[in-house]
Design an enzyme around this catalytic site. Structure first.
Site, mmCIF file in Angstrom:
data_model
loop_
_atom_site.group_PDB
_atom_site.id
_atom_site.type_symbol
_atom_site.label_atom_id
_atom_site.label_comp_id
_atom_site.label_asym_id
_atom_site.label_seq_id
_atom_site.Cartn_x
_atom_site.Cartn_y
_atom_site.Cartn_z
ATOM 1 C CG HIS A 152 -1.756 1.231 1.353
ATOM 2 N ND1 HIS A 152 -1.624 2.005 2.608
ATOM 3 C CD2 HIS A 152 -2.671 1.740 0.536
ATOM 4 C CE1 HIS A 152 -2.250 3.063 2.358
ATOM 5 N NE2 HIS A 152 -2.937 3.105 1.338
ATOM 6 C CD GLU A 186 -2.921 2.886 -3.478
ATOM 7 O OE1 GLU A 186 -3.385 3.916 -3.145
ATOM 8 O OE2 GLU A 186 -3.098 1.754 -2.924
#
Length: 456
Positions: free
Chosen positions: A71, A74
């Site tokens: 994450h 990202e």
């Protein structure tokens, strides 16, 4: 807490790899020499297009001590490339009259833009640039990791139901990676370094670990050509071996307690359940999906009808089951007790609804009604370009195929009342049960200031 999702079911034609396809085939699929898969769905109802890049890597691929890195990466993907300054990606998409974002799950990471159809080539080029040329500084990372930590506080630490779900997964699984939260444990985020994100990028962000999905007012051959031009020179990379981790058999019920500031108590219960691996043989998965819809998902479903409005044991309650994914699955029911009731009362009421199906079954009329609602809900997704792109990409990213969608609809339609009754008796024993309970603590009404820069 709604965690159920019936298997993705789009009405699409079956096509084969990179072979020449008949004009009637839609979606269209090809694979570049470097392993990049491309799926294009022509939908000319509006002059708009959705472009997505799906990477087949998510929290399931992390290791202990580095939770949340998928994450975090990202977030860093928006911090610039060798030729593009930080923040310029979003500005360019906005300048096209479009919108963009990204998301990370347990199984995959995906990036998307929705732009006017005439600008599809521009966003394809932008995605290709950051697949191979991401470049962010230690300072960029130091600032963004604070944004991620604040996101964890806002979405998990400050939300007691989210804390309970996180604890429920950590209780239900002791070995499987799904025991770890996608956003990561705060202790790991505190210790994460910029090189952790760079290593993740270098390891997993390769054309042979990605799929480009384009849906909208486009010609598939033109899109194939644009993707080949943008991505075709990238080399395939040797990806790490992905060892399958099988959760050990559970030998009895597990319980955990979360104490957090909250107005009301809450309970979530999870039973280990099968995951779809064989479209034709894993009939229990379809029956459990129908069972979840019998229990919840519409106003006439049994849990809202009996547990919330009828007996008024709970002010809210529900059920959910996914059954698709790269890892293992659980069937969840949850609820918040009404005034004067306890979490034990809610537990008993929820279990009683499942037991009623086990003992009495469901009528053919109820079965038909539920299946019609489930299938209609999936078909309605075709009205959205983003919904179509999401279903195609998610299927591919978990190792299945959008080509199986019609068969999955057929399997759902073929579920019998007897099969629903059978799974209600097969998967809900104490031996496979995990429970997480919220014990409310005094609430301090101190508003939290949101850090600038959080994307989603």
């Amino acid at each position: 807490m709604k965690h159920g999702r019936v298997s993705v079911v789009l009405s699409v034609a079956v096509v084969a790899g990179s072979l020449s396809l008949p004009a009637s085939a839609n979606p269209f699929e090809t694979t570049l020499d470097n392993g990049l898969k491309v799926v294009v769905k022509e939908d000319r109802r509006a002059p708009s297009v959705v472009n997505m890049v799906w990477y087949r890597v998510g929290a399931i691929d992390e290791i202990d001590g580095s939770t949340g890195v998928a994450h975090v990466l990202e977030h860093m993907m928006f911090k610039g490339t060798d030729s593009l300054p930080a923040g310029e990606f979003n500005k360019r998409v906005a300048g096209m009259g479009g919108k963009d974002n990204a998301f990370t799950s347990r199984d995959y990471t995906a990036y998307f833009q929705q732009v006017p159809a005439a600008r599809i080539g521009d966003v394809i080029a932008l995605e290709a640039d950051r697949m191979r040329h991401l470049n962010f500084s230690d300072d960029d990372f130091a600032k963004e990791i604070e944004v991620v930590k604040e996101e964890r506080r806002l979405r998990t630490d400050d939300k007691p139901h989210s804390l309970v779900y996180e604890q429920l997964m950590a209780t239900a699984f002791v070995a499987h990676p799904y025991r770890r939260p996608v956003i990561g444990w705060m202790t790991d985020l505190d210790r994460m370094k910029a090189d952790d994100a760079r290593d993740w990028y270098a390891t997993w962000y390769a054309p042979n670990n990605a799929t480009v999905v384009v849906v909208g007012d486009v010609d598939h051959e033109e899109i194939f050509a644009k993707v080949r031009e943008a991505f075709g020179d990238f080399k395939a990379e040797a990806l790490p071996d992905r060892r399958e981790i099988v959760e050990p058999a559970q030998a009895g019920p597990r319980r955990s307690v979360v104490r957090a500031p909250a107005e009301l108590p809450y309970v979530a219960m999870a039973w280990r359940a099968p995951t779809l691996r064989d479209i034709d043989k894993d009939r229990d998965v379809y029956a459990l999906q129908v069972l979840a819809a019998v229990l919840d998902g519409h106003e006439g479903a049994r849990i809202p009808k009996h547990v919330v409005r009828g007996s008024q044991v709970a002010v809210s309650a529900g059920a959910g089951y996914d059954g698709t994914g790269r890892g293992e699955s659980v069937f969840i029911v949850d609820g918040t007790p009404s005034q004067g009731k306890t979490v034990a009362d809610v537990e008993a009421a929820l279990v009683a609804e499942i037991a009623r199906v086990r003992d009495e079954g469901i009528s053919d009329a109820e079965l038909s009604r539920v299946k019609a609602q489930v299938i209609a809900g999936q078909v309605y997704k075709r009205d959205s370009l983003m919904g179509q792109a999401m279903e195609i990409g998610a299927m591919d990213a978990i190792g299945m195929s959008w080509q199986d969608d019609e068969r999955m609809i057929e399997m759902l339609r073929s579920v019998t009342a007897e099969e629903v009754k059978a799974v209600a008796g097969r998967y809900f024993s104490d031996d496979s049960l995990s429970v997480a309970v919220l014990e409310p603590q005094p609430v301090e009404n101190k508003p939290r200031t949101r850090l600038a820069g959080a994307r989603h």
